[in-house]
Design a protein around this motif. Structure first.
Motif, mmCIF file in Angstrom:
data_model
loop_
_atom_site.group_PDB
_atom_site.id
_atom_site.type_symbol
_atom_site.label_atom_id
_atom_site.label_comp_id
_atom_site.label_asym_id
_atom_site.label_seq_id
_atom_site.Cartn_x
_atom_site.Cartn_y
_atom_site.Cartn_z
ATOM 1 N N ASN A 31 0.800 -1.235 0.000
ATOM 2 C CA ASN A 31 0.000 0.000 0.000
ATOM 3 C C ASN A 31 0.831 1.283 0.000
ATOM 4 O O ASN A 31 0.273 2.364 -0.165
ATOM 5 N N TYR A 32 2.152 1.206 0.223
ATOM 6 C CA TYR A 32 2.991 2.414 0.197
ATOM 7 C C TYR A 32 3.669 2.626 -1.157
ATOM 8 O O TYR A 32 4.471 3.545 -1.317
ATOM 9 N N GLN A 33 3.411 1.752 -2.125
ATOM 10 C CA GLN A 33 4.039 1.919 -3.442
ATOM 11 C C GLN A 33 3.477 3.155 -4.157
ATOM 12 O O GLN A 33 2.368 3.602 -3.836
ATOM 13 N N GLY A 91 15.242 -1.670 1.237
ATOM 14 C CA GLY A 91 15.383 -2.269 2.576
ATOM 15 C C GLY A 91 14.292 -1.793 3.513
ATOM 16 O O GLY A 91 13.227 -1.332 3.084
ATOM 17 N N CYS A 92 14.544 -1.912 4.820
ATOM 18 C CA CYS A 92 13.563 -1.459 5.823
ATOM 19 C C CYS A 92 14.338 -1.106 7.084
ATOM 20 O O CYS A 92 15.030 -1.970 7.643
ATOM 21 N N SER A 93 14.234 0.141 7.517
ATOM 22 C CA SER A 93 15.014 0.579 8.685
ATOM 23 C C SER A 93 14.587 -0.165 9.947
ATOM 24 O O SER A 93 15.406 -0.385 10.838
ATOM 25 N N LEU A 94 13.329 -0.587 10.009
ATOM 26 C CA LEU A 94 12.845 -1.317 11.194
ATOM 27 C C LEU A 94 13.449 -2.732 11.222
ATOM 28 O O LEU A 94 13.976 -3.170 12.245
ATOM 29 N N ALA A 95 13.387 -3.422 10.086
ATOM 30 C CA ALA A 95 13.957 -4.781 10.018
ATOM 31 C C ALA A 95 15.456 -4.739 10.328
ATOM 32 O O ALA A 95 16.001 -5.678 10.924
ATOM 33 N N ILE A 119 6.492 -8.974 11.294
ATOM 34 C CA ILE A 119 6.872 -9.447 9.947
ATOM 35 C C ILE A 119 8.029 -8.628 9.340
ATOM 36 O O ILE A 119 8.761 -9.123 8.493
ATOM 37 N N ASN A 120 8.210 -7.382 9.840
ATOM 38 C CA ASN A 120 9.318 -6.543 9.345
ATOM 39 C C ASN A 120 10.631 -7.013 9.972
ATOM 40 O O ASN A 120 11.237 -6.353 10.809
ATOM 41 N N THR A 121 11.076 -8.219 9.585
ATOM 42 C CA THR A 121 12.335 -8.796 10.061
ATOM 43 C C THR A 121 12.923 -9.613 8.913
ATOM 44 O O THR A 121 12.194 -10.049 8.012
ATOM 45 N N HIS A 179 12.050 4.648 10.940
ATOM 46 C CA HIS A 179 12.345 6.091 10.915
ATOM 47 C C HIS A 179 11.168 6.914 10.369
ATOM 48 O O HIS A 179 10.998 8.065 10.727
ATOM 49 N N VAL A 180 10.370 6.316 9.500
ATOM 50 C CA VAL A 180 9.244 7.064 8.908
ATOM 51 C C VAL A 180 8.131 7.235 9.946
ATOM 52 O O VAL A 180 7.628 8.343 10.183
ATOM 53 N N HIS A 181 7.773 6.136 10.599
ATOM 54 C CA HIS A 181 6.674 6.197 11.568
ATOM 55 C C HIS A 181 7.079 6.895 12.863
ATOM 56 O O HIS A 181 6.239 7.516 13.519
ATOM 57 N N PRO A 205 0.022 1.111 14.010
ATOM 58 C CA PRO A 205 0.662 0.841 15.309
ATOM 59 C C PRO A 205 2.175 1.032 15.348
ATOM 60 O O PRO A 205 2.761 0.937 16.418
ATOM 61 N N GLU A 206 2.838 1.314 14.221
ATOM 62 C CA GLU A 206 4.277 1.608 14.262
ATOM 63 C C GLU A 206 4.571 3.078 14.593
ATOM 64 O O GLU A 206 5.734 3.466 14.702
ATOM 65 N N CYS A 207 3.518 3.897 14.719
ATOM 66 C CA CYS A 207 3.740 5.353 14.803
ATOM 67 C C CYS A 207 4.310 5.829 16.137
ATOM 68 O O CYS A 207 3.927 5.328 17.197
ATOM 69 N N VAL A 276 7.535 9.718 4.249
ATOM 70 C CA VAL A 276 7.713 9.016 2.971
ATOM 71 C C VAL A 276 8.775 7.931 3.173
ATOM 72 O O VAL A 276 9.885 8.234 3.624
ATOM 73 N N CYS A 277 8.447 6.695 2.843
ATOM 74 C CA CYS A 277 9.429 5.611 2.944
ATOM 75 C C CYS A 277 10.222 5.573 1.638
ATOM 76 O O CYS A 277 9.701 5.133 0.600
ATOM 77 N N GLU A 278 11.456 6.024 1.705
ATOM 78 C CA GLU A 278 12.265 6.111 0.481
ATOM 79 C C GLU A 278 12.555 4.734 -0.106
ATOM 80 O O GLU A 278 12.803 4.600 -1.301
ATOM 81 N N TYR A 279 12.497 3.692 0.729
ATOM 82 C CA TYR A 279 12.744 2.333 0.222
ATOM 83 C C TYR A 279 11.581 1.888 -0.668
ATOM 84 O O TYR A 279 11.770 1.312 -1.732
ATOM 85 N N MET A 280 10.366 2.158 -0.189
ATOM 86 C CA MET A 280 9.183 1.770 -0.964
ATOM 87 C C MET A 280 9.142 2.510 -2.311
ATOM 88 O O MET A 280 8.662 1.981 -3.302
ATOM 89 N N LYS A 281 9.653 3.755 -2.301
ATOM 90 C CA LYS A 281 9.544 4.584 -3.512
ATOM 91 C C LYS A 281 10.642 4.289 -4.533
ATOM 92 O O LYS A 281 10.700 4.921 -5.583
#
Ligand code: 13P
Ligand code: SF4
Length: 320
Positions: A31-33, A91-95, A119-121, A179-181, A205-207, A276-281
């Motif tokens: 959904n963030y694409q 990538g994903c800063s959380l993972a 799941i973000n691992t 970092h985004v949330h 819930p990540e916010c 904005v998640c720069e990884y998704m973009k």
């Protein structure tokens, strides 16, 4: 000039669809694409919905328009399929806040604890976990674990704190954040909610605003009526079904594309327009085209890791 650009994009989309057919591929998009990617996808959704689509598809090739851990999850669930990610640097800063060695060291300190991983691992971290969970089913997963068991919850500290508050259980929390949330701060929430007091408030819930929001909810400073803590797909569904006409949205802004497309008569206001998640973009139409044309970049989780990780995901899917 604009007409030429539109024609080039239309041509690119046509080529992607032809390639997709010839490869017997399915395109999954988070959904963030960016909107163009969501529009060409066969399925858009949150982590849970996309994992399910990956598990159920009869396509030979899965093109995962999301971030690496999502493509790894698809590879774990479908070892016989070819999984492609159009951009390997997504990538994903959380993972990235926890690796396998850190998890092993943590487990050593609490050898009897049950490990629940969001799941973000990475796949290795999932393989060392007892349960996986997503933003949709984290509560269900925690509630399925016997009360006398200690739980290590990782890596998102905001989601973990929310789970502690809603279940009344003390969890051991890994201090990770996205970092985004994390940038969706309570002060921003207060400002926008004061400007739009009748709007419904949807929070992921990540916010970073989640913990104080829960505190304000408990105190009555935020009305529980109209405040909803939801996964990205849950937010999209809620926005469609609600009869409210204005919504304040606390998550990554890519979600607004589908919300506005599904509900052109409603207003959606991001708490932080810079979330904005720069990884998704990083994923673009050109990269999807190249991915299908050259069959790159393949994501393959080695079977010894995949079989262990699959157990934690299957336990989650059985509960969900
Ligand atoms: P969802 O599963 O709610 O889509 O969340 C995944 C994610 O990465 C949010 O940042
Ligand atoms: Fe990871 Fe945050 Fe991007 Fe989601 S928004 S993919 S948690 S970096």
């Amino acid at each position: 000039m604009q007409r030429l650009k539109t024609r080039q994009i239309d041509r690119l989309i046509e080529d992607i669809l032809l390639l997709k057919e010839s490869r017997n591929a399915v395109i999954l998009a988070h959904n963030y694409q960016i909107g163009e990617i969501q529009d060409i996808a066969d399925y858009t959704g949150d982590s849970l919905k996309l994992s399910r689509q990956a598990a159920e598809t009869d396509a030979d090739v899965i093109v995962f328009c999301g971030v690496n851990f999502m493509a790894e999850t698809a590879s774990i669930l479908c070892p016989e399929k070819t999984v492609l990610i159009p951009e390997p640097e997504a990538g994903c800063s959380l993972a990235d806040t926890i690796n396998i060695n850190q998890l092993k060291a943590w487990k050593k300190k609490y050898p009897d604890a049950v490990v629940v991983s969001y799941i973000n691992t990475t796949a290795d971290v999932k393989a060392e976990s007892d349960y996986c969970c997503t933003s949709t089913n984290a509560l269900k997963v925690i509630n399925a674990i016997p009360l006398d068991k200690e739980i290590l919850f990782l890596p998102d500290v905001f989601l973990g704190t929310y789970l502690e508050a809603t279940t009344g259980r003390k969890l051991h929390l890994w201090p990770g954040e996205c970092h985004v949330h994390a940038g969706i701060r309570p002060s921003l929430v207060n400002t926008i909610r004061q400007q739009h007091p009748d709007a419904e408030f949807l929070i992921h819930p990540e916010c970073g605003c989640l913990t104080p929001s829960m505190y304000y909810l408990a105190n009555g400073d935020i009305s529980p009526k109209g405040t909803h803590i939801l996964s990205t797909e849950g937010m999209i569904r809620y926005a469609k079904e609600s009869c409210a006409d204005c919504f304040v949205i606390a998550t990554e802004v890519g979600i607004l594309y589908r919300m506005k497309k599904d509900n052109p008569e409603k207003t959606f206001l991001p708490v932080n327009p810079d979330a904005v998640c720069e990884y998704m973009k990083k994923i673009t139409l050109d990269k999807v085209h190249r991915s299908l044309d050259e069959m790159i970049y393949q994501v393959k989780v080695p079977e010894d890791t995949a079989s262990k990780a699959r157990r934690s995901i299957d336990r989650m899917l059985e509960l969900a």
